[in-house]
Motif scaffolding. Structure first.
Motif, PDB file in Angstrom:
ATOM      1  N   ALA A  17       0.955  -1.105  -0.198  1.00  8.92           N
ATOM      2  CA  ALA A  17      -0.049  -0.072   0.024  1.00  8.92           C
ATOM      3  C   ALA A  17       1.016   1.269   0.069  1.00  8.92           C
ATOM      4  CB  ALA A  17      -0.963   0.040   1.276  1.00  8.92           C
ATOM      5  N   PRO A  18       0.336   2.295  -0.445  1.00 10.62           N
ATOM      6  CA  PRO A  18       1.178   3.638  -0.496  1.00 10.62           C
ATOM      7  C   PRO A  18       1.751   3.759   0.971  1.00 10.62           C
ATOM      8  CG  PRO A  18      -0.900   4.227  -1.659  1.00 10.62           C
ATOM      9  CD  PRO A  18      -0.978   2.810  -1.027  1.00 10.62           C
ATOM     10  N   GLY A  19       3.079   4.150   0.899  1.00  9.56           N
ATOM     11  CA  GLY A  19       3.885   4.644   2.144  1.00  9.56           C
ATOM     12  C   GLY A  19       4.643   3.258   2.847  1.00  9.56           C
ATOM     13  N   GLU A  20       4.489   2.138   2.148  1.00  7.61           N
ATOM     14  CA  GLU A  20       5.066   0.981   2.567  1.00  7.61           C
ATOM     15  C   GLU A  20       6.601   0.365   1.881  1.00  7.61           C
ATOM     16  OE1 GLU A  20       1.002  -0.899   4.093  1.00  7.61           O
ATOM     17  OE2 GLU A  20       2.368  -2.205   2.620  1.00  7.61           O
ATOM     18  N   LYS A  21       7.343   0.176   2.743  1.00  7.98           N
ATOM     19  CA  LYS A  21       8.733  -0.282   2.123  1.00  7.98           C
ATOM     20  C   LYS A  21       8.629  -1.606   1.298  1.00  7.98           C
ATOM     21  CE  LYS A  21      13.619  -1.115   3.460  1.00  7.98           C
ATOM     22  NZ  LYS A  21      14.567  -1.360   4.445  1.00  7.98           N
ATOM     23  N   ILE A  22       9.073  -1.513   0.121  1.00  5.17           N
ATOM     24  CA  ILE A  22       9.249  -2.589  -0.867  1.00  5.17           C
ATOM     25  C   ILE A  22      10.593  -3.475  -0.548  1.00  5.17           C
ATOM     26  CG2 ILE A  22       9.225  -3.323  -3.282  1.00  5.17           C
ATOM     27  CD1 ILE A  22       8.323  -0.422  -4.060  1.00  5.17           C
ATOM     28  N   THR A  23      10.097  -4.605   0.092  1.00  5.97           N
ATOM     29  CA  THR A  23      11.246  -5.725   0.647  1.00  5.97           C
ATOM     30  C   THR A  23      11.483  -6.716  -0.480  1.00  5.97           C
ATOM     31  OG1 THR A  23       9.716  -7.056   1.704  1.00  5.97           O
ATOM     32  CG2 THR A  23      10.759  -5.033   3.072  1.00  5.97           C
ATOM     33  N   ALA A  24      12.532  -7.567  -0.463  1.00  5.17           N
ATOM     34  CA  ALA A  24      12.711  -8.645  -1.194  1.00  5.17           C
ATOM     35  C   ALA A  24      11.707  -9.637  -1.028  1.00  5.17           C
ATOM     36  CB  ALA A  24      14.025  -9.102  -1.027  1.00  5.17           C
ATOM     37  N   GLU A  25      11.209  -9.747   0.171  1.00  5.25           N
ATOM     38  CA  GLU A  25      10.193 -10.819   0.385  1.00  5.25           C
ATOM     39  C   GLU A  25       8.944 -10.472  -0.247  1.00  5.25           C
ATOM     40  OE1 GLU A  25       8.295 -13.025   4.353  1.00  5.25           O
ATOM     41  OE2 GLU A  25       9.020 -10.926   4.558  1.00  5.25           O
ATOM     42  N   ILE A  26       8.571  -9.242  -0.295  1.00  5.62           N
ATOM     43  CA  ILE A  26       7.326  -8.719  -1.027  1.00  5.62           C
ATOM     44  C   ILE A  26       7.502  -8.899  -2.609  1.00  5.62           C
ATOM     45  CG2 ILE A  26       5.902  -6.770  -1.412  1.00  5.62           C
ATOM     46  CD1 ILE A  26       6.515  -5.800   1.295  1.00  5.62           C
ATOM     47  N   LEU A  27       8.720  -8.553  -3.051  1.00  8.45           N
ATOM     48  CA  LEU A  27       8.906  -8.690  -4.501  1.00  8.45           C
ATOM     49  C   LEU A  27       8.776 -10.136  -4.908  1.00  8.45           C
ATOM     50  CD1 LEU A  27      11.785  -5.914  -5.222  1.00  8.45           C
ATOM     51  CD2 LEU A  27       9.384  -5.910  -5.675  1.00  8.45           C
ATOM     52  N   ASP A  28       9.366 -11.155  -3.967  1.00 14.98           N
ATOM     53  CA  ASP A  28       9.189 -12.524  -4.364  1.00 14.98           C
ATOM     54  C   ASP A  28       7.887 -13.210  -4.417  1.00 14.98           C
ATOM     55  OD1 ASP A  28      11.938 -12.681  -4.716  1.00 14.98           O
ATOM     56  OD2 ASP A  28      12.293 -13.549  -2.449  1.00 14.98           O
ATOM     57  N   SER A  29       7.082 -12.352  -3.569  1.00 15.45           N
ATOM     58  CA  SER A  29       5.477 -12.672  -3.334  1.00 15.45           C
ATOM     59  C   SER A  29       4.814 -12.382  -4.410  1.00 15.45           C
ATOM     60  CB  SER A  29       4.908 -12.172  -2.114  1.00 15.45           C
ATOM     61  OG  SER A  29       3.508 -12.490  -1.854  1.00 15.45           O
ATOM     62  N   ILE A  30       5.137 -11.181  -4.871  1.00 17.75           N
ATOM     63  CA  ILE A  30       4.354 -10.757  -6.204  1.00 17.75           C
ATOM     64  C   ILE A  30       4.510 -11.570  -7.581  1.00 17.75           C
ATOM     65  CG2 ILE A  30       4.135  -8.677  -7.758  1.00 17.75           C
ATOM     66  CD1 ILE A  30       4.910  -6.798  -5.331  1.00 17.75           C
ATOM     67  N   GLU A  31       5.977 -11.680  -7.633  1.00 14.51           N
ATOM     68  CA  GLU A  31       6.415 -12.625  -8.664  1.00 14.51           C
ATOM     69  C   GLU A  31       5.557 -13.967  -8.671  1.00 14.51           C
ATOM     70  OE1 GLU A  31       7.639 -11.614 -11.448  1.00 14.51           O
ATOM     71  OE2 GLU A  31       8.837  -9.775 -11.075  1.00 14.51           O
ATOM     72  N   TYR A  32       5.723 -14.599  -7.348  1.00 19.83           N
ATOM     73  CA  TYR A  32       5.152 -15.906  -7.368  1.00 19.83           C
ATOM     74  C   TYR A  32       3.710 -15.848  -7.568  1.00 19.83           C
ATOM     75  CZ  TYR A  32       3.929 -20.216  -4.975  1.00 19.83           C
ATOM     76  OH  TYR A  32       3.506 -21.566  -4.610  1.00 19.83           O
TER      77      TYR A  32
END
Length: 477
Positions: free
Chosen positions: A437-452
């Motif tokens: 959501a707006p204002g949240e840090k983009i982490t490697a874990e989140i990016l992996d989750s999005i790609e998955y």
């Protein structure tokens, strides 16, 4: 049914329409009338003296609101025709002004965070516990809410999901009593809890628990037309006149009488037959649950999960099914059911599907679902090694949602956005709970989750880039 009765009276009159809508009771658009029917088009009308006005009701809509409030045990009921999204936003905007804090679980529908962007309230997130075996987020614990209240005594409100999309309920009464002791309002998002008000042996409804406001999706389990909902006001702490002013900031001035009449009719139906209706729904859901659990590997969960805390209660009308032991993500089962078996379930995520059961279902259709799931297991079952076990990731909120959404931003390729602050949403829809959501840090874990999730076929939505190859992040410097 005051609205229905007024519309029927209008149909019998000989009023000549020199007002909008321009199709003039369907005569000006024959293709649309052929598709929807003359009965429907003849009551797609504008506000007028005999039909009242949604923005300032004084007659039939006012009477229908009073009947709805009585049916739900509320002080006031507002007819909402912009969806439950509008009800949720009006609820939050009524409770909190710019810069004021609201305590809420992070696994909320995007409409809640949208309200923070519109109004400028500051979220204090209570991160829900996880059931890692099922891959689902649970309810808020009373202790976690107490901690958030203790650390933020100036907060104006606490928002609770009742229930979550999967059917999980928090200890709503205890949370309400705690918040009220500290002078805070309690808001219940009951988008999936209409039946709590009318069925037997259901989890506690918001009004029964003493909450101050609740948004109720009548079109989900209540039988009304899509996009129609109620916003309920409870005790004396909320001024209904002010709430109506807030509603009128965003709700259409051209309220659809198709939607309004569907709310009126459905309210009467539930008030008169609700116990019988939801007894049947509960029986059908339990029948399907028992059959699915005999297939093997699938797990259709229910009240056995109740632990008195993170799962204080469970909505047994929800047919939530975990698919991980079949070796398939929920979204994969969702897609196979739709593409191969012509069965449309409500949603699929990383580890679960939800089949929405209502009074409109039949045992024959439930048997078709059970048979399809058994065949999918036989044909597609594989080793679950390497599958993502859960979807919810605790966010790092670095900037208020409103500030982040309207800040100077730049687009970066998804893989290069790690470490930056997101300025938009990323989510699977449904259920519409943001991964970012707006204002949240983009982490490697989140990016992996999005790609998955993209790889598994989830319907991803939110970003300006419809392909989700790029994300908007706050411009540095």
């Amino acid at each position: 049914m005051p609205i229905l009765e007024a519309l029927n009276k209008l149909k019998k009159s000989r009023v000549v329409p020199f007002d909008v809508p321009g199709h003039k009771r369907g005569r000006g658009n024959s293709e649309l009338t052929d598709f929807l029917g003359e009965s429907c088009m003849s009551v797609d009308v504008n506000s007028m003296k005999p039909l009242d006005n949604l923005c300032h009701p004084v007659s039939v809509i006012k009477e229908a609101e009073e009947l709805a409030a009585d049916a739900f045990g509320a002080k006031q009921a507002f007819f909402m025709v912009n969806g439950t999204t509008s009800a949720v936003q009006s609820m939050v905007l009524s409770a909190c002004k710019k810069g004021e804090k609201i305590i809420l679980p992070r696994n909320v529908h995007r409409s809640v965070i949208n309200a923070l962007i519109l109004g400028g309230a500051i979220p204090v997130y209570v991160n829900p516990e996880m059931n890692h075996e099922l891959g689902i987020s649970l309810g808020m614990t009373l202790a976690a809410v107490a901690k958030a209240i203790g650390e933020n005594p100036e907060a104006k409100a606490v928002l609770v999901n009742n229930p979550t999309y999967y059917g999980i309920c928090s200890n709503l009464r205890a949370i309400t009593e705690l918040a009220h002791q500290h002078g805070m309002l309690v808001l219940a998002d009951e988008a999936h809890g209409t039946h709590f008000y009318f069925g037997e042996n259901m989890p506690l409804s918001g009004m029964a628990a003493g909450v101050d406001m609740a948004s109720v999706s009548m079109h989900k389990s209540g039988g009304s037309l899509t996009q129609s909902s109620f916003l309920l006001v409870g005790g004396a702490a909320v001024n209904p006149g002010y709430v109506r002013q807030i509603i009128n900031l965003t709700q259409t001035t051209s309220g659809s009488y198709l939607l309004l009449s569907s709310l009126d009719i459905s309210r009467k139906n539930l008030a008169c037959k609700g116990k019988e209706i939801f007894r049947k729904v509960s029986q059908m859901a339990q029948y399907a649950r028992d059959e699915i659990n005999q297939i093997g590997d699938y797990y259709a969960y229910s009240k056995e999960l109740i632990n008195g805390d993170t799962i204080f209660d469970f909505d047994a009308t929800k047919l939530s099914i975990n698919t991980l032991n079949v070796g398939l993500a929920g979204i994969e089962v969702y897609n196979i059911l739709r593409d191969e078996y012509d069965i449309q379930v409500e949603f699929g995520d990383v580890g679960n599907i939800l089949a929405y059961i209502s009074v409109g279902d039949t045992h024959r259709n439930l048997e078709r679902l059970v048979s399809a799931l058994a065949e999918i297991r036989r044909i597609y079952k594989k080793d679950k090694t390497g599958m993502l076990q859960y979807e919810y990731i605790n966010p790092e909120v670095l900037v208020a949602p409103q500030e982040a959404f309207y800040a100077e931003k730049e687009a970066l390729p998804l893989e290069q956005s790690g470490g930056r602050i997101c300025s938009e949403f990323v989510m699977c829809y449904p259920p519409g709970i943001p991964i970012l959501a707006p204002g949240e840090k983009i982490t490697a874990e989140i990016l992996d989750s999005i790609e998955y999730m993209k790889e598994k076929g989830c319907f991803m939505t939110g970003p300006e880039d419809m392909d989700i190859k790029n994300l908007n992040v706050l411009r540095e410097g």
